[in-house]
Structure formats: structure tokens, C-alpha cells
Design an enzyme around this catalytic site. Structure first.
Site, PDB file in Angstrom:
ATOM      1  N   ASP A  35      24.239  59.176   0.211  1.00  0.00           N
ATOM      2  CA  ASP A  35      24.671  59.146  -1.189  1.00  0.00           C
ATOM      3  C   ASP A  35      23.484  58.868  -2.116  1.00  0.00           C
ATOM      4  OD1 ASP A  35      26.562  59.243  -3.268  1.00  0.00           O
ATOM      5  OD2 ASP A  35      28.026  58.117  -2.079  1.00  0.00           O
TER       6      ASP A  35
ATOM      7  N   ASP B 283      32.774  63.483  -7.805  1.00  0.00           N
ATOM      8  CA  ASP B 283      33.864  63.196  -6.867  1.00  0.00           C
ATOM      9  C   ASP B 283      35.153  63.912  -7.255  1.00  0.00           C
ATOM     10  OD1 ASP B 283      31.935  61.579  -5.868  1.00  0.00           O
ATOM     11  OD2 ASP B 283      33.107  59.730  -5.970  1.00  0.00           O
TER      12      ASP B 283
HETATM   13  C1  GLA Z   1      30.089  58.572  -4.201  1.00  0.00           C
HETATM   14  C2  GLA Z   1      30.317  59.812  -3.346  1.00  0.00           C
HETATM   15  C3  GLA Z   1      31.682  59.726  -2.731  1.00  0.00           C
HETATM   16  C4  GLA Z   1      31.819  58.467  -1.898  1.00  0.00           C
HETATM   17  C5  GLA Z   1      31.489  57.260  -2.748  1.00  0.00           C
HETATM   18  C6  GLA Z   1      31.388  55.982  -1.953  1.00  0.00           C
HETATM   19  O1  GLA Z   1      30.984  58.546  -5.233  1.00  0.00           O
HETATM   20  O2  GLA Z   1      30.197  60.946  -4.145  1.00  0.00           O
HETATM   21  O3  GLA Z   1      31.933  60.864  -1.941  1.00  0.00           O
HETATM   22  O4  GLA Z   1      30.959  58.531  -0.796  1.00  0.00           O
HETATM   23  O5  GLA Z   1      30.251  57.415  -3.413  1.00  0.00           O
HETATM   24  O6  GLA Z   1      31.129  54.923  -2.808  1.00  0.00           O
END
Ligand code: GLA
Length: 562
Positions: free
Chosen positions: A320, A381
């Protein structure tokens, strides 16, 4: 504050927002030839590597006028829009508006974290919606070599070992999808599995993952070809011992992380883990279900951590960008260093790891990630923890992931994990979501709670025609071939002779007839048509096929020219 209020989405500057028009950006880089094809099992060595990912992409560096609060680092103007939910730190942006936390930006309010003004793409037109759809499938694995158990076919599961990969596979839609050949030689279909984040966020423990892994098998996902059980953020609170080795909470992870990897392997599945490219991970900036976790990133420990993951037995790692974004790191530089560490780890342990880049589309990963990774996120997301499934997030993520020239066998644009079967979606919406991912050849990482999966959801996730489309060994993305004011036709070239997957997508507010003209999809006057979700062969048609599609719904077809 729950995650929904405090989360962000990744990059994606303009154009990802709903209802915003926006042209379809596309990257135009040339891609090296994909690696060889290895269907099946775990360690796959060999595969030629695919390099490339040329330049291109309509770049919107700095994200001038990103509306909707996507992310925008360095952007001149990012205004919070309907999608700006809070926001992670937005660094650099001059006037990103809307969010709760912003590092670096002069007046950042709102925006999700952004880094670098992504680039491009998508945009098109948003919709919302649902659908019904139906297909064929094929089997491949004609020449999958090496594996002790490499099974081809649309629902094949990988064997324990598939070597070589340069010439294996074969069939029209061989899947298996997860055998890898190292970070630059992954030569198989888009990874298929389940990931913990969408349903469990930071609350995961050994017992939760074990129960999901058991359900993964008992529900039939494994039999359908899914392989990975991916542990996302929340497993690590950022602690290390005096030698810098990662330590975990024994009560949550008895036996450490190796024990859960062993358990997953014992089910004949593969295991995935997660970290951040920066010093502090997302669990520090946006703790969800656990206290804020400083130090929960791998910066300064790349070689050590990725070797550790490999030694524990993990076959997949998602990295990430919360820390990387916040610190203003350069994405390509950081992820290239990580890719190198993964390769070093693999050289030492013999265990390849699928490398999943998760920097939300910042700094146009489709231009550089194909040569160093298996998959790269292209947007923010798809859902925030605790949120409700929403087509207004699914469609922009789909749009943002369309970089056809960046994709090749073993290297995939990633519109994010699936929200099929999560609260808020009807059967029709689940089908449209799945169809969009399949037409674009995206990784299929289910995010629903597998222990409570309904029969409808299972039918969507395991439809063999849809999986065969997704896993088609040509690994091409579908492209939009027609768009009449939101009545859209996408076509994906499939392996075999004159075969196309065709998605008729209605992004308008009323039902309408959408016509797939055979000339638009590169076929001659006569073709047979199969409705994938209905599972019905509709027979031979001349010149075109037209069908009424409900508002925000879709129809998925397989069209085979004479
Ligand atoms: C980010 C990523 C997600 C998830 C979260 C975890 O938002 O894009 O897919 O992994 O972090 O905190």
C-alpha cells in the site's frame, strides 16, 4: 469516526468522478511481450518476462481541477465532491478541498490522499446500476508444463508446482490464474482469490482468516479456480524486535504468520500478505478496528520484510501507499526497489510472490508497474469499511482501469477488490460488477464474508463463462466500441477464432435498447450469440444483436463470428 468517514481513495485525479464526463484516457506505451504461460501451481520458474509499459496515458500531473476529492497530490485544485469522503493525507495539493486531514497541501480539505496527480483516464460517464447476463468457457492448459498438478481450464486450480511457463497453457480460457513466475515473470491469468479488507478491515486474526479459508473451500470458490487467501491491513501493529524483524500479537496470531500461511497451504490454497511502502502504513493514518499502528510499513526494511514474508510462506504481497504518499515518496522508485527485494527473496527461498502495487493510480502506474509487478491499482478504494456497495464507485473504478496497452498475460490493471455479495447490491448489480471486471481482465479478489455467502453471490463469483472471460489467456482488456449517450458497448477479443466477450452497459436513467453491431467488434455479418448470465445460446444473428437493457444494468454476451 468510522472508516467511511475517514477513508480516502487513491489517486485518480479528475475524471473518476461520477457523472463527470471526461474522456477516456489511455496509455499508449508499448508493452513487451508477455511472459510465457504457466498455468497452475506455486513456484513457477522460468517464464519470460514482460517489460515495457511505455509512455502515455493522458497525464494530468498535479491533477488540475480534480473534482470530487479524489486524490491529488500536487494538484492545483482539488475540490471535494460527492465522493470526497474525508480523506487521507493529501500531500502537496495546493487547494484540495474537503477532507479531514491533509499533509502538505496548502488547504487540502477533503481529498483523499493523493500522490502525484495520477493521470488520466477513465472518466467517461458514470452510472449506477444493476444487471443480468450468461457464456462459454474453455479449457486450456494444453501444455502446462512442469507442474505436479497443473490443471488448465476455466476453473482449474493450480498445481503445486508449475515450472517454466514459457510455453505452457493453451486453451481458450485457461485459468488457474495464480501461478506466478516471480515478480516479472508472472505468466498466468489475473489472480483470483479472496481478500480480508472489504469485510473485516483491521479486525483480522488467525481465527477469522482460518474461518474464511475454510469457507473458501466449502463454498466452492476453490473448486471454481480461486486460489489466494489474502491478509490485508490489520495483521501487524508495526512492532519489530531488536534486529528489526516484524513481531505480531501472539494472541491474535498464535504460531505467528507462518502458522496461518501453513494453514492456508494445507487447504491447497495460496496465502497473501500486506504492507506499506512507507514507514507508517494505512493502519497508522486510518486505524480501523485497532489502535493506530506507527511503524506499520516496510520502508527501511524492504529486503528484510519481503524475505520474511517469503520465508513465512506467503505467495502474494500487496504493498500500500499510505506512508509513501504521506512522505511524498516517488512511486516508481519505491515500488521498483520493492520489486527488487521481492526478487531477491524469491532467489533465496525459491518461493515466487505475486506483487500487487497499491498506490491508487498515483503517478500512472500503468506506465511503469507492468515491468515490475503482477497488478497495479488504478484508482481509489471501491468501498470504505462499513460502507454500502455502490455502483457509483464500481463504475469509476472500472473506467479508471482501462489501460489496454499496459495489460498482458501476467500483468494487470487492478480496479480493486470485488464487492460482489456485499450489502447494498442486488443480484443484477453483482452481475454487472463481475461482468465489468471480467471484460477488463481484472484480478478477481472477492471481498465478501465467505461464511455467509448467499447462493446468488456464489453463482456470480463462480460462473464458469464469466471466469473464462476474465482468465482468457490473451489477457486483453475490453475496449469501448460504441457509446450513444451512455448506451455503451464494450468488446474484448478472446482466444479462439473470432470470439468476443461483449458487454452492453446502460449508463442512462431509463431502460433502452443497446445494439452490438458485429462490424464494431471486428466480426463479419454472421455470428452466434450467447447470453452469459442467462446461460442461453441465442443462435445465429445477422449484422447485429440488440436487446433492451434496464437502467444502470448490463448484458454480457459471447459473440462468435462465423
Ligand atoms: C488502502 C487500500 C485498501 C486497503 C486499505 C487498508 O485504502 O487501497 O485496499 O488495503 O488501504 O488500510
Amino acid at each position: 469516526m468510522n472508516r467511511a468517514a475517514s477513508l480516502w481513495i487513491g489517486a485518480l485525479a479528475p475524471a473518476v468522478l461520477l457523472g463527470c464526463g471526461g474522456g477516456e484516457g489511455s496509455s499508449t506505451g508499448s508493452l513487451g511481450a508477455g511472459g510465457g504461460v504457466s498455468v497452475g501451481g506455486a513456484p513457477s520458474s522460468g517464464g519470460t518476462s514482460s517489460t515495457g509499459g511505455g509512455s502515455g496515458g493522458t497525464t494530468n500531473a498535479g491533477g488540475l481541477s480534480a473534482t470530487g476529492g479524489a486524490l491529488d497530490t500536487g494538484g492545483a485544485k482539488s475540490t471535494g465532491g460527492s465522493l470526497a469522503l474525508g480523506g487521507k493525507p493529501s500531500s502537496g495539493g495546493t487547494s484540495s478541498t474537503g477532507g479531514s486531514k491533509s499533509n502538505g497541501g496548502t488547504t487540502s480539505a477533503g481529498g483523499l490522499p493523493s500522490g502525484g496527480g495520477a493521470s488520466d483516464t477513465g472518466g467517461a460517464k458514470s452510472t449506477g446500476g444493476s444487471s443480468p447476463l450468461g457464456g462459454t468457457s474453455s479449457n486450456g492448459g494444453a501444455a502446462s508444463t512442469g507442474g505436479s498438478k497443473a490443471n488448465g481450464g476455466a476453473t482449474s486450480t493450480g498445481g503445486s508446482k508449475s515450472n517454466g511457463g514459457t510455453t505452457s497453457t493453451g486453451g481458450a480460457a485457461s485459468s488457474g490464474g495464480s501461478s506466478v513466475g516471480g515478480t516479472t515473470t508472472n505468466s498466468s491469468g489475473p489472480p483470483m482469490g479472496w481478500a480480508s479488507w472489504n469485510s473485516f478491515a483491521g479486525t483480522i486474526t488467525y481465527n477469522i482468516i482460518k474461518a474464511q479459508a475454510d469457507a473458501f473451500v466449502s463454498s466452492g470458490l476453490k473448486a471454481a479456480g480461486y486460489q489466494f487467501v489474502n491478509i490485508d491491513e490489520g495483521w501487524w501493529q508495526g512492532t519489530r524486535d531488536s534486529s528489526g524483524n516484524i513481531t505480531t500479537i501472539a494472541a491474535d496470531w498464535p504460531g505467528g504468520m507462518q502458522a496461518i500461511a501453513d494453514y492456508i497451504h494445507g487447504l491447497g490454497l495460496k496465502a497473501g500478505i500486506y504492507t506499506d511502502a512507507g514507514k507508517d502504513g494505512c493502519g497508522y493514518y486510518y486505524p480501523t478496528g485497532r489502535p493506530a499502528a506507527p511503524g506499520s510499513g516496510s520502508e527501511g526494511h524492504y529486503d528484510q520484510d519481503f524475505l520474511q514474508f517469503s520465508k513465512w510462506g506467503f505467495d502474494f504481497v500487496k504493498v500500500d501507499w499510505c506512508g509513501g504518499n504521506s512522505e511524498g515518496l516517488d512511486s516508481k522508485t519505491a515500488y521498483t526497489a520493492i520489486s527488487n527485494s521481492i526478487q531477491k527473496a524469491t532467489a533465496q527461498t525459491g518461493r515466487p510472490m505475486v506483487f500487487s502495487v497499491c498506490n491508487w493510480g498515483n503517478q500512472s502506474p500503468w506506465n511503469w508497474a507492468p515491468s515490475i509487478s503482477t497488478m497495479w491499482r488504478t484508482s481509489g478504494d471501491i468501498i470504505y469499511y462499513g460502507g454500502t456497495a455502490d455502483m457509483n464507485r464500481v463504475l469509476p473504478n472500472f473506467d479508471s482501469a482501462l489501460h489496454p496497452t499496459a495489460q498482458s498475460l501476467g500483468h494487470y490493471n487492478d480496479p480493486d477488490m470485488l464487492i460482489v455479495g456485499m450489502k447494498g447490491f442486488s443480484l443484477a448489480q453483482n452481475r454487472t460488477h463481475m461482468a465489468l471486471w471480467a471484460i477488463s481482465g481484472a484480478p478477481l479478489l472477492a471481498g465478501n464474508n465467505l461464511e455467509s455467502m448467499s447462493a446468488d453471490t456464489k453463482s456470480v463469483l463462480t460462473n464458469s463463462d464469466v471466469l473464462a472471460i476474465d482468465q482468457d489467456p490473451l489477457a486483453k482488456q475490453g475496449t469501448k466500441v460504441a457509446d450513444t449517450s451512455g448506451l455503451q458497448v464494450y468488446s474484448r477479443v478472446l482466444s479462439g477464432t473470432n470470439r468476443r466477450a461483449v458487454l452492453l452497459l446502460n449508463r442512462t436513467t431509463s431502460a433502452a435498447t443497446i445494439t452490438a453491431r458485429f462490424a464494431d467488434i471486428g466480426l463479419g455479418a454472421t455470428a452466434t450469440v450467447r447470453d452469459v448470465w442467462a446461460g442461453t445460446d441465442l443462435g445465429s444473428k445477422t449484422t447485429s444483436y440488440a436487446v433492451s437493457v434496464p437502467t444502470y444494468d448490463s448484458v454480457l454476451l459471447i459473440v462468435t463470428g462465423a
